[in-house]
Motif scaffolding. Sequence first.
Motif, PDB file in Angstrom:
ATOM      1  N   GLN A  73      39.547  56.232  31.825  1.00 26.51           N
ATOM      2  CA  GLN A  73      38.268  56.335  32.513  1.00 26.51           C
ATOM      3  C   GLN A  73      38.443  55.851  33.948  1.00 26.51           C
ATOM      4  O   GLN A  73      39.027  54.791  34.188  1.00 26.51           O
ATOM      5  CB  GLN A  73      37.189  55.506  31.798  1.00 26.51           C
ATOM      6  N   LYS A  74      37.924  56.634  34.880  1.00 24.68           N
ATOM      7  CA  LYS A  74      38.000  56.271  36.295  1.00 24.68           C
ATOM      8  C   LYS A  74      36.841  55.341  36.640  1.00 24.68           C
ATOM      9  O   LYS A  74      35.685  55.646  36.345  1.00 24.68           O
ATOM     10  CB  LYS A  74      37.967  57.521  37.168  1.00 24.68           C
ATOM     11  N   VAL A  75      37.170  54.221  37.277  1.00 23.84           N
ATOM     12  CA  VAL A  75      36.149  53.210  37.562  1.00 23.84           C
ATOM     13  C   VAL A  75      36.385  52.586  38.935  1.00 23.84           C
ATOM     14  O   VAL A  75      37.450  52.724  39.536  1.00 23.84           O
ATOM     15  CB  VAL A  75      36.159  52.089  36.500  1.00 23.84           C
ATOM     16  N   LEU A  76      35.358  51.882  39.403  1.00 21.41           N
ATOM     17  CA  LEU A  76      35.463  51.014  40.565  1.00 21.41           C
ATOM     18  C   LEU A  76      35.115  49.602  40.133  1.00 21.41           C
ATOM     19  O   LEU A  76      34.211  49.397  39.299  1.00 21.41           O
ATOM     20  CB  LEU A  76      34.490  51.452  41.666  1.00 21.41           C
ATOM     21  N   LEU A  77      35.809  48.628  40.682  1.00 18.99           N
ATOM     22  CA  LEU A  77      35.454  47.237  40.431  1.00 18.99           C
ATOM     23  C   LEU A  77      34.152  46.928  41.165  1.00 18.99           C
ATOM     24  O   LEU A  77      34.048  47.133  42.370  1.00 18.99           O
ATOM     25  CB  LEU A  77      36.562  46.308  40.930  1.00 18.99           C
ATOM     26  N   ARG A  78      33.164  46.428  40.435  1.00 22.49           N
ATOM     27  CA  ARG A  78      31.875  46.134  41.049  1.00 22.49           C
ATOM     28  C   ARG A  78      31.581  44.636  41.123  1.00 22.49           C
ATOM     29  O   ARG A  78      30.799  44.198  41.960  1.00 22.49           O
ATOM     30  CB  ARG A  78      30.757  46.835  40.276  1.00 22.49           C
ATOM     31  N   ASP A  79      32.215  43.844  40.265  1.00 25.74           N
ATOM     32  CA  ASP A  79      31.970  42.404  40.323  1.00 25.74           C
ATOM     33  C   ASP A  79      33.132  41.660  39.678  1.00 25.74           C
ATOM     34  O   ASP A  79      33.707  42.125  38.683  1.00 25.74           O
ATOM     35  CB  ASP A  79      30.661  42.045  39.602  1.00 25.74           C
ATOM     36  N   MET A  80      33.479  40.535  40.272  1.00 17.47           N
ATOM     37  CA  MET A  80      34.527  39.671  39.733  1.00 17.47           C
ATOM     38  C   MET A  80      34.040  38.233  39.775  1.00 17.47           C
ATOM     39  O   MET A  80      33.619  37.744  40.821  1.00 17.47           O
ATOM     40  CB  MET A  80      35.831  39.789  40.527  1.00 17.47           C
ATOM     41  N   GLN A  81      34.067  37.571  38.628  1.00 17.92           N
ATOM     42  CA  GLN A  81      33.697  36.158  38.569  1.00 17.92           C
ATOM     43  C   GLN A  81      34.967  35.330  38.453  1.00 17.92           C
ATOM     44  O   GLN A  81      35.775  35.528  37.545  1.00 17.92           O
ATOM     45  CB  GLN A  81      32.786  35.898  37.364  1.00 17.92           C
ATOM     46  N   ARG A  82      35.139  34.405  39.389  1.00 19.15           N
ATOM     47  CA  ARG A  82      36.315  33.535  39.402  1.00 19.15           C
ATOM     48  C   ARG A  82      35.921  32.114  39.009  1.00 19.15           C
ATOM     49  O   ARG A  82      34.780  31.693  39.198  1.00 19.15           O
ATOM     50  CB  ARG A  82      36.954  33.506  40.792  1.00 19.15           C
ATOM     51  N   HIS A  83      36.894  31.374  38.504  1.00 20.22           N
ATOM     52  CA  HIS A  83      36.682  29.961  38.236  1.00 20.22           C
ATOM     53  C   HIS A  83      36.535  29.240  39.569  1.00 20.22           C
ATOM     54  O   HIS A  83      37.210  29.584  40.542  1.00 20.22           O
ATOM     55  CB  HIS A  83      37.870  29.391  37.457  1.00 20.22           C
ATOM     56  N   PRO A  84      35.630  28.246  39.667  1.00 19.60           N
ATOM     57  CA  PRO A  84      35.383  27.592  40.955  1.00 19.60           C
ATOM     58  C   PRO A  84      36.603  26.929  41.586  1.00 19.60           C
ATOM     59  O   PRO A  84      36.672  26.818  42.823  1.00 19.60           O
ATOM     60  CB  PRO A  84      34.298  26.562  40.637  1.00 19.60           C
ATOM     61  N   TYR A  85      37.584  26.474  40.783  1.00 24.00           N
ATOM     62  CA  TYR A  85      38.744  25.844  41.415  1.00 24.00           C
ATOM     63  C   TYR A  85      40.081  26.202  40.760  1.00 24.00           C
ATOM     64  O   TYR A  85      41.132  25.958  41.335  1.00 24.00           O
ATOM     65  CB  TYR A  85      38.591  24.314  41.431  1.00 24.00           C
ATOM     66  N   LYS A  86      40.076  26.806  39.587  1.00 27.53           N
ATOM     67  CA  LYS A  86      41.320  27.222  38.952  1.00 27.53           C
ATOM     68  C   LYS A  86      41.655  28.664  39.342  1.00 27.53           C
ATOM     69  O   LYS A  86      40.772  29.424  39.721  1.00 27.53           O
ATOM     70  CB  LYS A  86      41.200  27.138  37.428  1.00 27.53           C
ATOM     71  N   GLN A  87      42.941  28.997  39.274  1.00 29.39           N
ATOM     72  CA  GLN A  87      43.351  30.380  39.522  1.00 29.39           C
ATOM     73  C   GLN A  87      43.095  31.184  38.255  1.00 29.39           C
ATOM     74  O   GLN A  87      44.008  31.579  37.535  1.00 29.39           O
ATOM     75  CB  GLN A  87      44.825  30.443  39.924  1.00 29.39           C
ATOM     76  N   LEU A  88      41.817  31.422  38.013  1.00 27.98           N
ATOM     77  CA  LEU A  88      41.393  32.042  36.765  1.00 27.98           C
ATOM     78  C   LEU A  88      40.265  33.032  37.031  1.00 27.98           C
ATOM     79  O   LEU A  88      39.265  32.705  37.667  1.00 27.98           O
ATOM     80  CB  LEU A  88      40.915  30.960  35.793  1.00 27.98           C
TER      81      LEU A  88
END
Length: 219
Positions: A73-88
């Motif tokens: 399926q072809k998609v675009l990234l619309r949102d990414m939630q990151r951890h506030p201080y970890k590389q996660l």
Amino acid sequence: MATTHEIKVERREDEGKGASRRLRHAAKIPAIVYGGELKPVSIQLDHETVWLASQNEWFYSSILDLSLGGDVQKVLLRDMQRHPYKQLIMHLDFQRVNDNETLRTSVPLHFLNEDTSPAGKSSDVVVMHELNEVEVECLPKDLPEYLEIDLAALSVGDIVHLSDIKLPKGVEIPALKQGKEHDVAVVIAKHGQEDVVEDEAAEEGAEVPASKVAKDDDK
């Protein structure tokens, strides 16, 4: 022409905070795919694979091929939630794209030849990038990964506007359809001393006592 990048995903059966927490402990990222005529689907991705992909500019502006057991399926990234201080990476939202439907998304700007331009070679000139990305409108097949702005001829006093950006065939900037007032500056080249003079003038004006202003007005 748009460049696509394939990322393998798996269907996610369990949902909720507890299930998402377990996925993250297993080095997986919970995500959702929505849009189009299909229902939203919960998926999971390998964290290391996505983390490496997220270090690249294309991950945020290109069409991605999400491969689920051979079903792409072809998609675009619309949102990414990151951890506030970890590389996660905590969660991802992907939107399906239709080959025959116009889409809107932001693409990064690449500035070329700035260092060798008249403005770039002058020690007392500041080149300011007012925008680093711009929203475009086009069919998925025409989506560029980035737009280039050649600054080879940039001199002090020059302003590069949205309308100066050379667009590939089939690509438009929606803001320009809204009138001249939306043709904002993208790059400005001016003497570095101008900011200092303006700041000093503002400070001097602020330091004038109110009583002094009143007396001057009475004259």
